[in-house]
Each structure stands twice: as structure tokens, then as C-alpha cells.
Design a protein around this motif. Sequence first.
Motif, PDB file in Angstrom:
ATOM      1  N   LEU B  38     -18.846 -13.707  23.906  1.00 21.37           N
ATOM      2  CA  LEU B  38     -17.573 -14.278  23.429  1.00 21.37           C
ATOM      3  C   LEU B  38     -17.276 -13.218  22.267  1.00 21.37           C
ATOM      4  CD1 LEU B  38     -17.640 -17.743  22.322  1.00 21.37           C
ATOM      5  CD2 LEU B  38     -17.431 -16.522  24.583  1.00 21.37           C
ATOM      6  N   SER B  41     -14.388 -10.531  23.635  1.00 18.85           N
ATOM      7  CA  SER B  41     -12.764 -10.920  23.994  1.00 18.85           C
ATOM      8  C   SER B  41     -12.175  -9.652  22.476  1.00 18.85           C
ATOM      9  CB  SER B  41     -12.626 -12.247  23.785  1.00 18.85           C
ATOM     10  OG  SER B  41     -13.448 -12.780  22.302  1.00 18.85           O
ATOM     11  N   LEU B  43     -11.508 -11.177  19.609  1.00 20.75           N
ATOM     12  CA  LEU B  43     -10.951 -11.843  18.900  1.00 20.75           C
ATOM     13  C   LEU B  43     -12.193 -11.714  17.702  1.00 20.75           C
ATOM     14  CD1 LEU B  43     -10.588 -14.920  21.713  1.00 20.75           C
ATOM     15  CD2 LEU B  43      -8.836 -14.092  20.446  1.00 20.75           C
ATOM     16  N   LEU B  48     -14.269 -17.326  17.612  1.00 17.70           N
ATOM     17  CA  LEU B  48     -15.066 -17.709  18.144  1.00 17.70           C
ATOM     18  C   LEU B  48     -16.094 -18.598  17.469  1.00 17.70           C
ATOM     19  CD1 LEU B  48     -15.937 -13.898  18.575  1.00 17.70           C
ATOM     20  CD2 LEU B  48     -14.763 -15.388  20.594  1.00 17.70           C
ATOM     21  N   VAL B  51     -14.582 -21.867  18.912  1.00 17.07           N
ATOM     22  CA  VAL B  51     -13.653 -22.503  19.806  1.00 17.07           C
ATOM     23  C   VAL B  51     -15.675 -22.536  20.116  1.00 17.07           C
ATOM     24  CG1 VAL B  51     -14.598 -20.264  21.765  1.00 17.07           C
ATOM     25  CG2 VAL B  51     -12.911 -20.372  21.072  1.00 17.07           C
ATOM     26  N   TRP B  52     -16.434 -21.925  19.229  1.00 21.19           N
ATOM     27  CA  TRP B  52     -17.920 -22.199  20.042  1.00 21.19           C
ATOM     28  C   TRP B  52     -18.320 -23.340  19.503  1.00 21.19           C
ATOM     29  CZ3 TRP B  52     -22.554 -20.811  22.226  1.00 21.19           C
ATOM     30  CH2 TRP B  52     -23.441 -21.463  21.917  1.00 21.19           C
ATOM     31  N   VAL B  75     -11.318 -19.492  24.748  1.00 14.72           N
ATOM     32  CA  VAL B  75     -11.168 -17.628  24.779  1.00 14.72           C
ATOM     33  C   VAL B  75     -10.145 -17.222  25.993  1.00 14.72           C
ATOM     34  CG1 VAL B  75     -12.144 -15.437  25.006  1.00 14.72           C
ATOM     35  CG2 VAL B  75     -13.633 -17.354  23.968  1.00 14.72           C
ATOM     36  N   TYR B  76      -9.418 -17.399  26.425  1.00 13.55           N
ATOM     37  CA  TYR B  76      -8.590 -16.875  27.376  1.00 13.55           C
ATOM     38  C   TYR B  76      -7.207 -17.170  26.822  1.00 13.55           C
ATOM     39  CZ  TYR B  76     -11.274 -14.295  30.970  1.00 13.55           C
ATOM     40  OH  TYR B  76     -11.956 -13.675  31.443  1.00 13.55           O
TER      41      TYR B  76
END
Lengths: 13, 98
Positions: B38, B41, B43, B48, B51-52, B75-76
Motif C-alpha cells: 500500500l 501507492s 498515498l 492508508l 483504507v486498512w 487505494v486505486y
Amino acid sequence: QYPGGSSSTNPFL
Amino acid sequence: TDSHWAVRPEEKSKFDGIFDSLVPVNGLLSGEKVKPVLMNSKLPVDVLGKVWDLSDIDKDGHLDKDEFAVAMHLVYRALEKEPVPSVLPSSLIPPSKR
């Protein structure tokens, strides 16, 4: 386990 | 609809390939293994972290194949400047976890 709560399972924190 | 999953089949097979390349143990990837993927990316770490939190649906500190696909999907989307949601929309909950 994770005594700190769910956030301690987060590798980004 | 209930059966619709926002992760498209072609995305899912791509993410499954990445998942398998990371050598899951008992079908799970640890945070240690997922983190550098991740981070690639570029980011921000706080993004992140969100996201997690959204992806680790059972909060076990590991991602299974479906959870990993959710993480990669988010992420995308974030790379396409879509904000990461604060709560996982039902369309992103893997069908296996509803």
C-alpha cells in the motif's frame, strides 16, 4: 490479543 | 443490488494475483506484508490507515483475499482523487462477508 482496541491492529497507526 | 460488488471481476483477478504473490499464510496476509504494497501507492499514511480500517472487516490485523481486494480497490480510487469513505459502503462489502 489487542488490548489497545481495534486501532492497534492497524499497521499504519 | 445485493449481489453487486464494486470490485469488478477483472480488478479482482488482478488483486488476487498480487495477493498470491505475497505468499499468504492460511489464506491471510499480515499487516507487515500488506503495508509496503500500500505504501507503494505513495498515498499519505493517514489515508492508508483509513483504507486498512475499512478493509480489515473482521479487525484481525490480517487481510484475506476479499479484504485485500477491498484495500486495493480503495487505494486505486484514492489515486483517482476519490475520497476514501469513512464507512465502508455496502457495495464494497465482499459478498462473502454480508
